[in-house]
Design an enzyme around this catalytic site. Sequence first.
Site, short mmCIF file in Angstrom:
data_model
loop_
_atom_site.label_atom_id
_atom_site.label_comp_id
_atom_site.label_asym_id
_atom_site.label_seq_id
_atom_site.Cartn_x
_atom_site.Cartn_y
_atom_site.Cartn_z
N TYR A 115 -44.70 -3.57 30.26
CA TYR A 115 -45.02 -4.11 28.92
C TYR A 115 -45.42 -3.00 27.96
CZ TYR A 115 -46.64 -7.44 25.43
OH TYR A 115 -46.79 -8.17 24.28
N ASP A 166 -30.52 3.31 5.64
CA ASP A 166 -30.03 2.24 6.50
C ASP A 166 -28.93 2.88 7.34
OD1 ASP A 166 -28.69 0.18 7.69
OD2 ASP A 166 -28.59 -1.09 5.92
N PHE A 222 -26.66 -3.84 2.33
CA PHE A 222 -26.01 -4.78 3.23
C PHE A 222 -26.64 -6.17 3.06
CE2 PHE A 222 -25.35 -6.79 7.43
CZ PHE A 222 -23.97 -6.87 7.35
N ASP A 223 -25.92 -7.21 3.45
CA ASP A 223 -26.41 -8.57 3.16
C ASP A 223 -27.75 -8.90 3.79
OD1 ASP A 223 -24.92 -8.56 5.52
OD2 ASP A 223 -24.53 -10.70 5.44
N LYS A 265 -24.19 -0.49 16.27
CA LYS A 265 -22.99 0.18 15.77
C LYS A 265 -22.90 1.56 16.42
CE LYS A 265 -23.79 -3.03 12.43
NZ LYS A 265 -24.91 -3.97 12.50
N HIS A 276 -22.83 -17.50 4.41
CA HIS A 276 -21.52 -17.20 5.02
C HIS A 276 -21.46 -17.52 6.50
CE1 HIS A 276 -23.96 -13.60 5.36
NE2 HIS A 276 -23.21 -13.18 6.35
N ALA A 287 -27.06 2.30 10.19
CA ALA A 287 -26.19 1.65 11.18
C ALA A 287 -25.03 2.56 11.61
CB ALA A 287 -25.66 0.34 10.62
N1 F0G Z 1 -27.31 -2.54 7.78
C1 F0G Z 1 -25.98 -2.41 7.82
C2 F0G Z 1 -25.30 -1.36 7.00
C3 F0G Z 1 -25.23 -3.26 8.62
O1 F0G Z 1 -23.91 -3.14 8.64
C4 F0G Z 1 -25.90 -4.24 9.40
C5 F0G Z 1 -25.17 -5.16 10.22
C6 F0G Z 1 -27.29 -4.33 9.32
C7 F0G Z 1 -27.97 -3.46 8.51
C8 F0G Z 1 -28.07 -5.35 10.11
O2 F0G Z 1 -28.05 -5.04 11.45
O3 F0G Z 1 -26.85 -6.93 12.58
O4 F0G Z 1 -28.30 -5.37 13.86
O5 F0G Z 1 -29.30 -7.01 12.33
N2 F0G Z 1 -23.94 -5.31 10.15
C9 F0G Z 1 -23.11 -6.13 11.00
C10 F0G Z 1 -21.72 -6.05 10.50
C11 F0G Z 1 -23.61 -7.50 11.21
O6 F0G Z 1 -20.89 -6.84 10.97
O7 F0G Z 1 -21.40 -5.19 9.67
P1 F0G Z 1 -28.13 -6.15 12.61
#
Ligand code: F0G
Length: 459
Positions: free
Chosen positions: A72, A215, A124-125, A258, A450, A217
């Site tokens: 833990y 960010d 990102f969304d 990613k 979406h 990813a």
């Molecule tokens: N930032 C970026 C640039 C992303 O592309 C994503 C996720 C996230 C943050 C959020 O990360 O999914 O681990 O919570 N992108 C995926 C996509 C979902 O299909 O591009 P997460």
Amino acid sequence: MSLPYAEPYKIKMTEQIYRSTQEEREQWIKEAKYNLFKLKSSQVYIDLLTDSGTGAMSDKQWAEMMLGDESYAGASSYYKMKDAVKNIFGFDYFLPAHQGRAAENVLFSAMIKEGDIVPGNSHFDTTKGHIEFRKAKAVDCTIDEAFDTTLNHPFKGNIDLNKLENVLKNNPKEKIPLIIVTITNNSSGGQPVSLQNMKGVKYLADKYGIPVFYDSARFAENAYFIKIREEAYKNKTIKEIVKEMYKYADGMTMSSKKDAVVNMGGFSAMRDENLYKKASVYNIMFEGFITYGGMSGRDMNALAQGLYENTEFEALEARIKQVEYLGNKLIEAGIPVQHPIGGHAVFIDAKKFLPQISKEEYIAQTVAVELYIVGGIRGVEIGTVLADRDPITRKNRYPELELVRLAIPRKTYTNSHMDYVAAVCKKIYDTRHEAKHGLRITYEAPIMRHFTAEFEKIK
Ligand code: F0G
């Protein structure tokens, strides 16, 4: 003559996929209310919905899974990941989280309050969702070139420094908790940010006293593009470039699904100890104790290993060249795509693909549904559905770009799969004039619609 690239790995295990008929798919997509997220994966032949969590791990990552320490508190897996974050990015403090948006939730809880403004490059969304959920505003400062899909600009992910300075100059410092630079810029086509631009952002950020967070990813793909496209870095290794990139950041969030090629995992990291302490409280509340934060020990091990492996040039070259291979096939067929081809995906320009469909009829979603019906390929809409409604006026936001993203999972499909995808795209493109109407929404959630929206075909 120099020899062509080839994958720096061979394949040890395969997974059967079912090649359905068009009749089956017409039925399934109708049952799924024309939302590709609602399909069963078994109903999909080639799944290009996302490159997130869908890559194939290496044998060494699987071996690390067996070595996970599930204690833990204070697990050796935590320290393995802490070392990797320090070695690769240079940050002393980090908090594991179960994925990228969870890291955003933790970090933003500590940093963002109602009425704040968060400038960045096409957030990102989930990032935008977490900002708007806190009644703050995400301001897009991406360069204008990013919105012309035909333009060949090497760093379309870049921040327009004039736009950024205008935001910094015209708002009180207390209202701008951070600047977010997304590398690569997913929403505008998997496009990279140059190191020169990162330096420019940091210069302005320091001038106005605002911290910069990346960010991250697809940070490694971004570093690959810097090596290939930015003269000053062509002789540097990817790891050296990454170190340099993060010199201009005060912290980061990462969806490790990613570029660390794991199925689940993420983290936030920072230089500031006080911020770390503040964010730790939220990590414990939302994710778990600070030495596991929503991740199993085995997952932290695989993530650490993945970070080291996937910051090697050969791994990135094979990955990005496969994406480019598909992109070039579509270009040869005359299909309008975002130029240059992005790091993780090929983006079809749906407005140019179906110019006869009005924007109110969800053009990119219409193209994505066709790809599924004709070929069993699942892409994703990056257009009006994703852009959602304005949180205040509740009117549809119509983004400049209506894209269908074909995201390629890492090390998962072969180039024959890419040939098949290109053939399906071409078949649809050649009969595109027959399409008369798009789709209508029959149900949508109040935020991030979406994922669950339901549609019907307009007759
Ligand atoms: N930032 C970026 C640039 C992303 O592309 C994503 C996720 C996230 C943050 C959020 O990360 O999914 O681990 O919570 N992108 C995926 C996509 C979902 O299909 O591009 P997460």
